[in-house]
Design a protein around this motif. Structure first.
Motif, PDB file in Angstrom:
ATOM      1  N   GLU A 157       0.807  -1.204   0.000  1.00 38.37           N
ATOM      2  CA  GLU A 157       0.000   0.000   0.000  1.00 38.37           C
ATOM      3  C   GLU A 157       0.848   1.265   0.000  1.00 38.37           C
ATOM      4  O   GLU A 157       0.317   2.347   0.138  1.00 38.37           O
ATOM      5  CB  GLU A 157      -0.950  -0.018   1.193  1.00 38.37           C
ATOM      6  N   ASP A 158       2.138   1.141  -0.144  1.00 35.48           N
ATOM      7  CA  ASP A 158       3.047   2.286  -0.208  1.00 35.48           C
ATOM      8  C   ASP A 158       3.019   2.842  -1.629  1.00 35.48           C
ATOM      9  O   ASP A 158       3.351   2.132  -2.584  1.00 35.48           O
ATOM     10  CB  ASP A 158       4.460   1.836   0.174  1.00 35.48           C
ATOM     11  N   PRO A 159       2.619   4.094  -1.823  1.00 37.35           N
ATOM     12  CA  PRO A 159       2.506   4.639  -3.177  1.00 37.35           C
ATOM     13  C   PRO A 159       3.849   4.739  -3.912  1.00 37.35           C
ATOM     14  O   PRO A 159       3.882   4.874  -5.139  1.00 37.35           O
ATOM     15  CB  PRO A 159       1.891   6.028  -2.965  1.00 37.35           C
ATOM     16  N   ARG A 160       4.944   4.627  -3.183  1.00 42.31           N
ATOM     17  CA  ARG A 160       6.260   4.675  -3.830  1.00 42.31           C
ATOM     18  C   ARG A 160       6.593   3.369  -4.540  1.00 42.31           C
ATOM     19  O   ARG A 160       7.473   3.320  -5.386  1.00 42.31           O
ATOM     20  CB  ARG A 160       7.353   4.974  -2.794  1.00 42.31           C
ATOM     21  N   ILE A 161       5.869   2.316  -4.190  1.00 42.40           N
ATOM     22  CA  ILE A 161       6.120   1.004  -4.789  1.00 42.40           C
ATOM     23  C   ILE A 161       5.091   0.764  -5.881  1.00 42.40           C
ATOM     24  O   ILE A 161       3.891   0.872  -5.659  1.00 42.40           O
ATOM     25  CB  ILE A 161       6.046  -0.101  -3.723  1.00 42.40           C
ATOM     26  N   GLN A 162       5.587   0.468  -7.071  1.00 42.74           N
ATOM     27  CA  GLN A 162       4.709   0.218  -8.217  1.00 42.74           C
ATOM     28  C   GLN A 162       4.989  -1.168  -8.770  1.00 42.74           C
ATOM     29  O   GLN A 162       6.132  -1.618  -8.789  1.00 42.74           O
ATOM     30  CB  GLN A 162       4.968   1.246  -9.311  1.00 42.74           C
ATOM     31  N   TYR A 163       3.943  -1.815  -9.208  1.00 46.70           N
ATOM     32  CA  TYR A 163       4.066  -3.117  -9.836  1.00 46.70           C
ATOM     33  C   TYR A 163       3.743  -2.954 -11.318  1.00 46.70           C
ATOM     34  O   TYR A 163       2.706  -2.396 -11.678  1.00 46.70           O
ATOM     35  CB  TYR A 163       3.091  -4.111  -9.182  1.00 46.70           C
ATOM     36  N   HIS A 164       4.628  -3.421 -12.176  1.00 51.18           N
ATOM     37  CA  HIS A 164       4.424  -3.363 -13.625  1.00 51.18           C
ATOM     38  C   HIS A 164       4.489  -4.789 -14.157  1.00 51.18           C
ATOM     39  O   HIS A 164       5.545  -5.421 -14.111  1.00 51.18           O
ATOM     40  CB  HIS A 164       5.495  -2.501 -14.304  1.00 51.18           C
ATOM     41  N   TYR A 165       3.364  -5.263 -14.660  1.00 49.97           N
ATOM     42  CA  TYR A 165       3.311  -6.624 -15.191  1.00 49.97           C
ATOM     43  C   TYR A 165       3.950  -6.668 -16.573  1.00 49.97           C
ATOM     44  O   TYR A 165       3.812  -5.745 -17.376  1.00 49.97           O
ATOM     45  CB  TYR A 165       1.860  -7.106 -15.288  1.00 49.97           C
ATOM     46  N   GLN A 166       4.645  -7.753 -16.812  1.00 53.12           N
ATOM     47  CA  GLN A 166       5.211  -7.984 -18.135  1.00 53.12           C
ATOM     48  C   GLN A 166       5.090  -9.472 -18.421  1.00 53.12           C
ATOM     49  O   GLN A 166       5.371 -10.294 -17.553  1.00 53.12           O
ATOM     50  CB  GLN A 166       6.683  -7.558 -18.160  1.00 53.12           C
ATOM     51  N   THR A 167       4.671  -9.817 -19.637  1.00 50.83           N
ATOM     52  CA  THR A 167       4.612 -11.232 -19.989  1.00 50.83           C
ATOM     53  C   THR A 167       6.017 -11.807 -19.898  1.00 50.83           C
ATOM     54  O   THR A 167       7.005 -11.092 -20.018  1.00 50.83           O
ATOM     55  CB  THR A 167       4.049 -11.435 -21.415  1.00 50.83           C
ATOM     56  N   ARG A 168       6.084 -13.101 -19.674  1.00 52.43           N
ATOM     57  CA  ARG A 168       7.368 -13.780 -19.455  1.00 52.43           C
ATOM     58  C   ARG A 168       8.347 -13.467 -20.591  1.00 52.43           C
ATOM     59  O   ARG A 168       8.056 -13.647 -21.765  1.00 52.43           O
ATOM     60  CB  ARG A 168       7.140 -15.278 -19.355  1.00 52.43           C
ATOM     61  N   SER A 169       9.512 -12.998 -20.195  1.00 52.20           N
ATOM     62  CA  SER A 169      10.587 -12.726 -21.148  1.00 52.20           C
ATOM     63  C   SER A 169      11.911 -12.857 -20.409  1.00 52.20           C
ATOM     64  O   SER A 169      11.942 -13.105 -19.215  1.00 52.20           O
ATOM     65  CB  SER A 169      10.432 -11.328 -21.758  1.00 52.20           C
ATOM     66  N   GLU A 170      12.983 -12.692 -21.099  1.00 49.99           N
ATOM     67  CA  GLU A 170      14.311 -12.819 -20.487  1.00 49.99           C
ATOM     68  C   GLU A 170      14.561 -11.710 -19.461  1.00 49.99           C
ATOM     69  O   GLU A 170      13.887 -10.684 -19.452  1.00 49.99           O
ATOM     70  CB  GLU A 170      15.392 -12.764 -21.575  1.00 49.99           C
TER      71      GLU A 170
END
Length: 169
Positions: A1-14
């Motif tokens: 819940e910390d706004p400084r932490i962001q999650y960015h999804y990416q499909t599986r890659s190297e």
């Protein structure tokens, strides 16, 4: 819940593609990388921050000490080196335990350099080599990172410790 932490999804890659996405999505002045099987000590970011402030926010790559946990359960630490800016940067890179999780990069470095997605292992060493030809390298001797080697780790290729292989070649 910390706004400084962001999650960015990416499909599986190297790894290189994921790291490049992280670089491009970030907004801080400095960038650190931590793989899922490695750990920072609770004071890791504080140690980096205090050195950056003390040095006046230099454009540099920082390296902290690292403790290595090997496949056989043995533990080793980075060889003792003087702290400060390193003269022979490539010799230090290849003779000490310099891995991505125990490094920190100025945004100005990552603006000029991305990881090569065509390289599937030792991509960090190739990246370090390109960076170190242009930017300073500052060593912080305090051990603040733990790297765990296991059968699936990027440091292991067919059971060979890549750092030791680099030194031997």
């Amino acid at each position: 819940e910390d706004p400084r932490i962001q999650y960015h999804y990416q499909t599986r890659s190297e790894r290189s593609a994921a790291r490049n996405k992280g670089i491009q999505s970030s907004s801080g002045k400095y960038i650190c990388f931590l793989d899922s099987d490695d750990r920072y000590s609770p004071n890791h970011l504080e140690v980096l921050h205090s050195n950056i402030i003390r040095l006046g926010n230099p454009v540099a790559m920082f390296v902290t000490g690292a403790q290595l946990i090997h496949l056989d359960g043995s533990v080793s630490s980075q060889p003792s080196v003087p702290s400060g800016f390193i003269g022979n940067k490539l010799e230090h890179l290849y003779s000490c335990n310099t891995y991505l999780p125990n490094t920190c990069f100025s945004r100005e470095i990552t603006a000029d350099f991305l990881f090569d997605p065509a390289i599937s292992y030792a991509e960090d060493t190739e990246y370090f080599t390109r960076v170190l030809l242009k930017f300073p390298f500052y060593v912080i001797p305090e051990t603040t990172t733990e790297l765990v080697f296991h059968e699936g780790s990027s440091q292991q290729v067919q059971g060979i410790d890549l750092q030791r292989a680099y030194i031997a070649t």
